[in-house]
Write a protein that holds these residues in place. Structure first.
Motif, PDB file in Angstrom:
ATOM      1  N   ALA A 114      93.253   1.352 -35.704  1.00 54.36           N
ATOM      2  CA  ALA A 114      93.450   2.169 -36.902  1.00 54.36           C
ATOM      3  C   ALA A 114      94.025   3.542 -36.621  1.00 54.36           C
ATOM      4  CB  ALA A 114      92.113   2.322 -37.645  1.00 54.36           C
ATOM      5  N   VAL A 115      93.767   4.106 -35.463  1.00 57.01           N
ATOM      6  CA  VAL A 115      94.228   5.464 -35.133  1.00 57.01           C
ATOM      7  C   VAL A 115      95.521   5.361 -34.324  1.00 57.01           C
ATOM      8  CG1 VAL A 115      93.644   7.629 -33.969  1.00 57.01           C
ATOM      9  CG2 VAL A 115      91.845   6.302 -35.133  1.00 57.01           C
ATOM     10  N   PRO A 116      96.628   5.918 -34.823  1.00 59.55           N
ATOM     11  CA  PRO A 116      97.920   5.754 -34.149  1.00 59.55           C
ATOM     12  C   PRO A 116      97.912   6.146 -32.677  1.00 59.55           C
ATOM     13  CG  PRO A 116      98.242   6.691 -36.332  1.00 59.55           C
ATOM     14  CD  PRO A 116      96.761   6.635 -36.107  1.00 59.55           C
ATOM     15  N   LEU A 117      97.298   7.267 -32.329  1.00 54.79           N
ATOM     16  CA  LEU A 117      97.284   7.705 -30.934  1.00 54.79           C
ATOM     17  C   LEU A 117      96.562   6.697 -30.049  1.00 54.79           C
ATOM     18  CD1 LEU A 117      97.900   9.867 -28.806  1.00 54.79           C
ATOM     19  CD2 LEU A 117      95.738  10.979 -29.426  1.00 54.79           C
ATOM     20  N   LEU A 118      95.453   6.168 -30.547  1.00 54.31           N
ATOM     21  CA  LEU A 118      94.688   5.192 -29.766  1.00 54.31           C
ATOM     22  C   LEU A 118      95.400   3.843 -29.716  1.00 54.31           C
ATOM     23  CD1 LEU A 118      91.046   6.049 -30.906  1.00 54.31           C
ATOM     24  CD2 LEU A 118      92.362   6.937 -28.967  1.00 54.31           C
ATOM     25  N   TRP A 119      96.117   3.515 -30.778  1.00 60.46           N
ATOM     26  CA  TRP A 119      96.885   2.259 -30.775  1.00 60.46           C
ATOM     27  C   TRP A 119      97.953   2.276 -29.690  1.00 60.46           C
ATOM     28  CZ3 TRP A 119      97.159  -2.604 -31.556  1.00 60.46           C
ATOM     29  CH2 TRP A 119      98.397  -3.265 -31.628  1.00 60.46           C
ATOM     30  N   ARG A 120      98.522   3.433 -29.406  1.00 57.00           N
ATOM     31  CA  ARG A 120      99.529   3.524 -28.353  1.00 57.00           C
ATOM     32  C   ARG A 120      98.936   3.102 -27.013  1.00 57.00           C
ATOM     33  NH1 ARG A 120     103.436   8.653 -29.475  1.00 57.00           N
ATOM     34  NH2 ARG A 120     104.287   7.906 -27.493  1.00 57.00           N
ATOM     35  N   LEU A 121      97.655   3.384 -26.803  1.00 60.68           N
ATOM     36  CA  LEU A 121      96.989   2.942 -25.580  1.00 60.68           C
ATOM     37  C   LEU A 121      96.640   1.462 -25.659  1.00 60.68           C
ATOM     38  CD1 LEU A 121      94.489   5.914 -25.055  1.00 60.68           C
ATOM     39  CD2 LEU A 121      96.672   5.566 -23.889  1.00 60.68           C
ATOM     40  N   HIS A 122      96.093   1.058 -26.789  1.00 60.29           N
ATOM     41  CA  HIS A 122      95.589  -0.313 -26.919  1.00 60.29           C
ATOM     42  C   HIS A 122      96.708  -1.348 -26.959  1.00 60.29           C
ATOM     43  CE1 HIS A 122      92.588  -3.326 -27.754  1.00 60.29           C
ATOM     44  NE2 HIS A 122      93.212  -3.703 -28.868  1.00 60.29           N
ATOM     45  N   ARG A 138      93.113  -6.551 -19.276  1.00 60.03           N
ATOM     46  CA  ARG A 138      94.361  -5.776 -19.258  1.00 60.03           C
ATOM     47  C   ARG A 138      94.262  -4.613 -20.251  1.00 60.03           C
ATOM     48  NH1 ARG A 138     100.502  -7.450 -19.557  1.00 60.03           N
ATOM     49  NH2 ARG A 138     101.233  -6.029 -21.165  1.00 60.03           N
ATOM     50  N   PHE A 139      93.804  -3.465 -19.773  1.00 65.65           N
ATOM     51  CA  PHE A 139      93.668  -2.282 -20.613  1.00 65.65           C
ATOM     52  C   PHE A 139      94.197  -1.063 -19.867  1.00 65.65           C
ATOM     53  CE2 PHE A 139      90.420  -5.180 -22.157  1.00 65.65           C
ATOM     54  CZ  PHE A 139      90.606  -5.116 -23.537  1.00 65.65           C
ATOM     55  N   HIS A 140      94.822  -0.166 -20.597  1.00 65.37           N
ATOM     56  CA  HIS A 140      95.340   1.054 -19.994  1.00 65.37           C
ATOM     57  C   HIS A 140      94.182   1.901 -19.462  1.00 65.37           C
ATOM     58  CE1 HIS A 140      97.499   4.894 -19.569  1.00 65.37           C
ATOM     59  NE2 HIS A 140      98.600   4.151 -19.525  1.00 65.37           N
ATOM     60  N   PRO A 141      94.351   2.574 -18.315  1.00 69.91           N
ATOM     61  CA  PRO A 141      93.262   3.391 -17.759  1.00 69.91           C
ATOM     62  C   PRO A 141      92.718   4.432 -18.722  1.00 69.91           C
ATOM     63  CG  PRO A 141      94.993   3.095 -16.130  1.00 69.91           C
ATOM     64  CD  PRO A 141      95.508   2.503 -17.407  1.00 69.91           C
ATOM     65  N   PHE A 142      93.561   5.025 -19.555  1.00 72.14           N
ATOM     66  CA  PHE A 142      93.078   6.028 -20.506  1.00 72.14           C
ATOM     67  C   PHE A 142      92.148   5.386 -21.535  1.00 72.14           C
ATOM     68  CE2 PHE A 142      96.793   9.291 -20.067  1.00 72.14           C
ATOM     69  CZ  PHE A 142      96.382   9.525 -18.760  1.00 72.14           C
ATOM     70  N   LEU A 263     101.712   0.971 -17.499  1.00 71.52           N
ATOM     71  CA  LEU A 263     101.147   2.322 -17.407  1.00 71.52           C
ATOM     72  C   LEU A 263     101.980   3.322 -18.202  1.00 71.52           C
ATOM     73  CD1 LEU A 263     100.166   2.439 -13.624  1.00 71.52           C
ATOM     74  CD2 LEU A 263      98.619   2.222 -15.580  1.00 71.52           C
ATOM     75  N   LEU A 264     103.286   3.099 -18.273  1.00 72.55           N
ATOM     76  CA  LEU A 264     104.171   4.030 -18.972  1.00 72.55           C
ATOM     77  C   LEU A 264     104.325   3.707 -20.456  1.00 72.55           C
ATOM     78  CD1 LEU A 264     107.013   4.398 -16.303  1.00 72.55           C
ATOM     79  CD2 LEU A 264     105.271   6.093 -16.903  1.00 72.55           C
ATOM     80  N   MET A 265     103.953   2.525 -20.880  1.00 71.80           N
ATOM     81  CA  MET A 265     104.198   2.085 -22.253  1.00 71.80           C
ATOM     82  C   MET A 265     103.692   3.055 -23.322  1.00 71.80           C
ATOM     83  SD  MET A 265     103.086  -1.463 -24.163  1.00 71.80           S
ATOM     84  CE  MET A 265     104.127  -2.460 -23.100  1.00 71.80           C
ATOM     85  N   ALA A 271     104.267   5.294 -32.633  1.00 71.57           N
ATOM     86  CA  ALA A 271     103.357   4.657 -33.591  1.00 71.57           C
ATOM     87  C   ALA A 271     103.340   5.463 -34.881  1.00 71.57           C
ATOM     88  CB  ALA A 271     101.953   4.557 -33.007  1.00 71.57           C
ATOM     89  N   ASP A 272     104.461   6.089 -35.208  1.00 67.13           N
ATOM     90  CA  ASP A 272     104.533   6.938 -36.385  1.00 67.13           C
ATOM     91  C   ASP A 272     104.290   6.128 -37.656  1.00 67.13           C
ATOM     92  OD1 ASP A 272     105.152   9.012 -34.728  1.00 67.13           O
ATOM     93  OD2 ASP A 272     107.328   8.863 -35.032  1.00 67.13           O
ATOM     94  N   GLY A 273     103.471   6.675 -38.545  1.00 71.13           N
ATOM     95  CA  GLY A 273     103.230   6.039 -39.824  1.00 71.13           C
ATOM     96  C   GLY A 273     102.325   4.830 -39.775  1.00 71.13           C
ATOM     97  N   TYR A 274     101.790   4.538 -38.610  1.00 65.70           N
ATOM     98  CA  TYR A 274     100.956   3.350 -38.490  1.00 65.70           C
ATOM     99  C   TYR A 274      99.593   3.574 -39.116  1.00 65.70           C
ATOM    100  CZ  TYR A 274      97.924  -0.156 -36.440  1.00 65.70           C
ATOM    101  OH  TYR A 274      97.015  -1.165 -36.267  1.00 65.70           O
ATOM    102  N   ALA A 275      99.200   2.673 -39.980  1.00 69.02           N
ATOM    103  CA  ALA A 275      97.859   2.699 -40.561  1.00 69.02           C
ATOM    104  C   ALA A 275      97.401   1.264 -40.715  1.00 69.02           C
ATOM    105  CB  ALA A 275      97.842   3.406 -41.916  1.00 69.02           C
TER     106      ALA A 275
END
Length: 288
Positions: A114-122, A138-142, A263-265, A271-275
């Protein structure tokens, strides 16, 4: 030495033992009865996905030398947490704590969608073009670091018994490998299991490229929360064998199947406008 003290003293060995056993069983099962044909070589994907596991394990040991069970032991010793303020029988406190922690994991999973910033990681997890037991790790370290902080906060507020934390950790790892497995279950067995546990066919829907299917079936272990909160979806529109897995616009193996690309993805995509409540399925095969 009490049983709980034994578990606390041997927690890393217990978790590693269960991981090796479950990983081996599901890996063999995938060879003997695969659900889908893989599109990329197993060697490429497994080296990258398991490379993330090694990297994340080292990062957690460095950033959080006190593991979740250590936090639980500290809270129990100092009387912190809700369950430490009530004299619940041990046999009741353990399952209640496991269920409560599973609910928090479900909420966390919804949050990272639901949160755009967190979706970029997930999205690193969802960008896997294939679906097998290594996808479950398979999950990003952050995201892993964030998940550990949420886990620590949950344990501090809840005050679960040490045994409950160990059971939860083992169950979460085991079910993540199982429900991400490229394995075939008889329909009747799948139907019975998913009354309680998330099955591979159920969670595979969550890895669909279609937005509305991706935003369903958030559970890792228990199916109750998706059913209760209306995010349960029995099947995808397409058959399990042919449904499209991954993320639209992310099909380059260099990005989605190599460790450096994963790692760079989060830093290369938008993820602009993502809800989560605006993501709907549209029939892309229809004429405009």
């Amino acid at each position: 030495m009490s049983f709980e003290q034994f578990v606390l003293g041997h927690e890393p060995t217990i978790r590693l033992g269960f991981f090796v056993v479950v990983f081996t069983l599901v890996a063999v099962w995938e060879v003997l009865s695969p659900r889908r044909a893989l599109t990329l070589s197993r060697a490429l994907r497994w080296s990258s996905n398991l490379g993330l596991v090694v990297l994340n394990t080292a990062l957690l040991r460095l950033l959080f030398p006190i593991a979740a069970v250590g936090v639980a032991a500290f809270c129990a010793g100092n009387g912190w947490g809700v369950l430490n303020h009530f004299q619940l029988p041990f046999w009741l406190a353990v399952p209640l704590a496991v269920i409560a922690m599973d609910f928090v994991i479900w909420l966390q999973h919804v949050m990272v969608h639901a949160v755009p910033l967190l979706w970029r990681l997930h999205q690193v997890h969802h960008a896997d073009p294939d679906y097998d037991l290594t996808t479950g790790a398979r999950f990003h370290p952050f995201e892993i670091a964030l998940s550990m902080l949420i886990k620590f906060a949950t344990i501090t507020v809840l005050g679960p018994p040490v045994l409950a934390v160990v059971i939860f950790e083992v169950m979460l790892n085991a079910t993540a490998m199982f429900n991400h497995g490229n394995i075939r279950l008889p329909a009747a067995v799948d139907g019975v299991l998913r009354c309680i546990l998330v099955t591979p066919d159920m969670h595979r829907v969550h890895h669909s490229v279609e937005d509305d299917e991706c935003n369903s079936n958030f559970g890792f272990s228990l199916t109750w929360w998706d059913r209760l909160f209306g995010t349960y979806r029995a099947q995808a529109r397409a058959p399990q064998e042919s449904m499209a897995i991954g993320l639209r616009g992310h099909s380059n193996p260099t990005e989605v199947a190599r460790l450096d690309g994963m790692l760079l993805m989060p830093f290369k995509t938008q993820a602009d406008g993502y809800a989560i409540n605006r993501r709907q399925w549209t029939d892309r095969t229809s004429a405009p």
